[in-house]
Design an enzyme around this catalytic site. Structure first.
Site, PDB file in Angstrom:
ATOM      1  N   HIS A 335      42.454  43.235  30.283  1.00 57.92           N
ATOM      2  CA  HIS A 335      42.026  42.521  31.271  1.00 57.92           C
ATOM      3  C   HIS A 335      42.136  40.999  31.046  1.00 57.92           C
ATOM      4  O   HIS A 335      41.051  40.279  30.717  1.00 57.92           O
ATOM      5  CB  HIS A 335      40.691  42.817  31.759  1.00 57.92           C
ATOM      6  CG  HIS A 335      40.768  44.139  32.777  1.00 57.92           C
ATOM      7  ND1 HIS A 335      40.438  45.397  31.958  1.00 57.92           N
ATOM      8  CD2 HIS A 335      41.157  44.539  34.121  1.00 57.92           C
ATOM      9  CE1 HIS A 335      40.675  46.337  33.082  1.00 57.92           C
ATOM     10  NE2 HIS A 335      41.029  45.851  34.073  1.00 57.92           N
ATOM     11  N   HIS A 339      47.242  39.826  32.713  1.00 58.53           N
ATOM     12  CA  HIS A 339      47.030  40.824  34.062  1.00 58.53           C
ATOM     13  C   HIS A 339      46.905  40.013  35.364  1.00 58.53           C
ATOM     14  O   HIS A 339      47.348  40.257  36.246  1.00 58.53           O
ATOM     15  CB  HIS A 339      45.812  41.648  33.748  1.00 58.53           C
ATOM     16  CG  HIS A 339      45.367  42.226  34.741  1.00 58.53           C
ATOM     17  ND1 HIS A 339      46.178  43.396  35.495  1.00 58.53           N
ATOM     18  CD2 HIS A 339      44.272  42.439  35.542  1.00 58.53           C
ATOM     19  CE1 HIS A 339      45.153  43.884  36.622  1.00 58.53           C
ATOM     20  NE2 HIS A 339      44.321  42.929  36.451  1.00 58.53           N
ATOM     21  N   HIS A 375      40.435  36.947  39.381  1.00 56.71           N
ATOM     22  CA  HIS A 375      39.673  37.990  39.753  1.00 56.71           C
ATOM     23  C   HIS A 375      39.021  38.806  38.508  1.00 56.71           C
ATOM     24  O   HIS A 375      38.266  39.512  38.678  1.00 56.71           O
ATOM     25  CB  HIS A 375      40.575  39.059  40.586  1.00 56.71           C
ATOM     26  CG  HIS A 375      41.450  39.957  39.830  1.00 56.71           C
ATOM     27  ND1 HIS A 375      42.651  39.292  39.226  1.00 56.71           N
ATOM     28  CD2 HIS A 375      41.421  41.272  39.512  1.00 56.71           C
ATOM     29  CE1 HIS A 375      43.167  40.344  38.732  1.00 56.71           C
ATOM     30  NE2 HIS A 375      42.392  41.340  38.624  1.00 56.71           N
ATOM     31  N   ASP A 376      39.581  38.418  37.360  1.00 57.33           N
ATOM     32  CA  ASP A 376      38.995  38.972  36.217  1.00 57.33           C
ATOM     33  C   ASP A 376      38.457  38.175  35.200  1.00 57.33           C
ATOM     34  O   ASP A 376      38.419  38.241  33.932  1.00 57.33           O
ATOM     35  CB  ASP A 376      39.960  39.918  35.358  1.00 57.33           C
ATOM     36  CG  ASP A 376      40.128  41.503  35.991  1.00 57.33           C
ATOM     37  OD1 ASP A 376      39.147  42.086  36.717  1.00 57.33           O
ATOM     38  OD2 ASP A 376      41.095  42.066  36.229  1.00 57.33           O
ATOM     39  N   ASP A 486      46.173  44.787  42.111  1.00 53.30           N
ATOM     40  CA  ASP A 486      45.402  44.802  40.949  1.00 53.30           C
ATOM     41  C   ASP A 486      46.170  45.924  40.206  1.00 53.30           C
ATOM     42  O   ASP A 486      45.920  45.993  38.911  1.00 53.30           O
ATOM     43  CB  ASP A 486      43.925  45.078  41.205  1.00 53.30           C
ATOM     44  CG  ASP A 486      42.853  44.896  40.079  1.00 53.30           C
ATOM     45  OD1 ASP A 486      43.538  44.366  38.965  1.00 53.30           O
ATOM     46  OD2 ASP A 486      41.982  45.354  39.929  1.00 53.30           O
TER      47      ASP A 486
END
Length: 611
Positions: A335, A339, A375-376, A486
């Site tokens: 992550h 990614h 998002h991460d 994702d």
């Protein structure tokens, strides 16, 4: 003389009445006694009613004072001085004494005082009385014999004559124009029952002693005073903590922001076309670009979607923002920035290939692209379940979608950092809309949210009743798009999918190792390094339960997305073949062969486990 008791309705004697010297020199008769007795019955009722009325009035006054104190406690929390001053003025006014002192106990030493507040009745009559908001401090000597005893023991001391009491130190009156007479001293306790201070009243007016009623009043005052001191301390700590947090955020914001020099170099770099970078390709190779290439590819996505021109994003600010986002990804196994970039590339490919940008509009396309890249953010290589098991600060801060809320907060922090404000030229309505879509999109990457919402989305697609002009349905579409982007590695060609799966498994195993070593618990199979031979079967389960349903829905929604479904099905067959191979290697015949050749067996099993 005729003397008779006055009784109340319960027959209790509450007074005595006497009449003296009957006129004309006569003596009081039996008839006089009867008349007097009848009259005194009404006197008893009247006196008792008067007493009850006085008590009720006193209780009303007491309650009003206590309500005022409660209001003070919740209104005056800015400083301990203001809150104590308001309590002292109320105490002096109600209990009518010459001096009020509040002494705060030193936390490290119970018998000593860290602060001593003093208020004399003359202070309320001075020129500055109306403007004063705090009591005097350390102005008047402390009779430590009494206050120290109360602070140590928690006992209440009521003294009618100070000079007759052995605990009183007469030297405190020397060289002052004040003389102690009556004293009432009581402990102040916080909500936990710990003594945090002492309140002392000195010299009741009219040279009277302090009564039991005064003690009851002061006890109520002390309770509220304790609550007020506790609340104010907590408020002051909160203010300090907030100030520290702001300083910390400023420092973090500075260190989390990419240097201008790096942004300048990226700004000057030539950005290849989307075709050259293969950004439209659903089979885009996750490992084909280095870090600089991925940053250029991100710039190309913004350029081709015309987001820079539409929202007047300054090019140098966009470059710095991308570098800052990349910098805020930790160097974890899966992550990480790579990614995030791959998720953004898949979102770009879907939006452009299906031309859904016409449905979503430029504003939502901007929010989705930013959401994919962010998002991460600051992922620690551990999932939500781990945060809860470890009782981490993040889990205490967010009870649901723990990491996703943190990713969103980090995203907003960077967007608001100097030099990274790519939304600065949006109108207030546009900015608000982008942030709302951004939050929904990032939270949608929590698989728990996906499971909760996918049923209604599937029903919508299967019934062919979808109308993405409606905001509710478009919100569902955006959330499911975030999910398929994702987990998009599951759609890629087998060599890419296998490599990504091994990275995911590696990160899971690292979490499992931490759970074993630090939390002393046995991790679930997918986190357990000792169960790595089950990776193929777990991948099949992951595809069946999570991936296939959502990719089938999108294949029904748009023919251009059938390629993604075909990729999932192809990878499932590869994983299933590995499952079958593992099963055949564990048959009895195969075990006999293994016994004949242990060295070869060991090597083969290791290879299978890695797969």
């Amino acid at each position: 003389m005729l003397c008779m008791p006055i009784k109340d309705t319960a027959g209790e004697v509450i007074g005595v009445a006497q009449v003296i010297n009957k006129q004309q020199g006569q003596a009081f008769t039996v008839n006089d006694e009867k008349v007097f007795e009848s009259y005194l019955q009404f006197c008893g009722i009247g006196l008792r009613n008067a007493q009850l009325y006085e008590r009720s009035q006193l209780e009303v006054k007491r309650n009003q004072v206590l309500l005022d104190l409660a209001r003070i406690i919740f209104e005056e929390q800015s400083t301990i001085e203001q809150m104590v001053y308001r309590i002292m003025t109320h105490t002096q006014s109600l209990l009518q004494c010459e001096r009020v002192q509040i002494l705060l106990v030193h936390e490290a030493s119970q018998g000593t005082f860290s602060r001593v507040f003093d208020l004399e009745v003359k202070d309320l009559e001075g020129d500055d009385a109306e403007s004063r908001t705090s009591p005097f401090e350390s102005r008047f000597p402390i009779n430590i014999g009494i206050t120290g005893h109360v602070a140590m023991t928690g006992e209440t001391i009521c003294i009618a004559d100070a000079y007759e009491d052995s605990k009183f130190d007469q030297s405190v009156d020397e060289f002052t124009n004040f003389r102690h007479k009556s004293i009432l001293c009581m402990p102040i306790k916080n909500t936990a029952g710990k003594i945090v201070g002492v309140v002392q009243l000195i010299n009741k007016f009219d040279n009277l002693p302090f009564t039991k009623n005064d003690e009851n009043f002061l006890e109520a005052f002390a309770i509220f005073c304790g609550m007020g001191i506790h609340n104010t301390h907590m408020y002051e700590k909160a203010v300090i903590a907030m100030a520290k947090q702001k300083v910390t955020l400023e420092v973090l914001s500075y260190h989390a922001t990419a240097p201008r020099e790096d942004a300048f170099r990226l700004m000057k770099a030539k950005v290849p076309s989307a075709q050259a970078l293969k950004l439209y390709d659903f089979k885009f190779d996750d490992f084909s670009l280095d870090d600089e290439g991925s940053l250029k590819a991100c710039l190309r996505m913004f350029l081709d979607l015309d987001l820079i021109g539409r929202f007047h994003i300054e090019y140098d600010v966009l470059c710095r923002w991308l570098l800052s986002v990349k910098k805020n990804y930790r160097n974890v196994t899966y992550h990480n920035w790579r990614h995030a970039f791959n998720v953004a590339q898949m979102m770009f490919a879907i939006i452009t290939t299906t031309q859904w940008w016409k449905i979503l509009g430029e504003l939502e396309c901007l929010a989705l692209l930013v959401a994919c890249l962010c998002h991460d953010l600051d992922h620690r290589g551990t999932n939500n379940s781990f945060q809860i098991k470890a009782s981490s600060p993040l889990a205490q801060l967010y009870t649901t979608s723990t990491m996703e809320h943190h990713h969103f907060d980090q995203c907003v922090m960077i967007l608001n950092s100097a030099g990274n404000q790519i939304l600065s030229n949006c109108t207030p309505d546009e900015y608000s809309r982008v942030i709302n879509v951004l939050e929904d999109a990032i939270l949608a990457t929590d698989l728990a949210v996906y499971f909760r919402k996918r049923g209604s989305f599937f029903n919508l697609i299967n019934s062919k009743q979808n109308d993405f002009q409606k905001e509710e349905q478009r919100e569902q579409l955006r959330g499911m798009m975030m999910t398929i982007c994702d987990v998009a590695a599951i759609t890629k060609p087998w060599p890419i999918q296998k490599q990504v799966a091994e990275l995911v498994a590696g990160e899971f195993f690292e979490q499992g190792d931490i759970e074993k070593q630090e939390l002393k618990i046995t991790p679930i199979d997918m986190m357990n390094r000792e169960k790595k031979d089950k990776l193929p079967s777990m991948q099949v389960g992951f595809i069946d339960s999570i991936c296939l349903p959502v990719y089938e829905a999108f294949a029904n929604l748009s023919p251009e997305l059938k390629t993604l479904l075909e990729g999932v099905e192809d990878n499932r067959s590869h994983w299933q073949s590995l499952v079958d191979d593992n099963g055949s290697k564990n048959t009895p015949a195969n075990n006999n062969n293994n016994n004949n050749n242990n060295n070869d067996s060991s090597t083969n099993n290791d290879d299978t486990a890695d797969k």
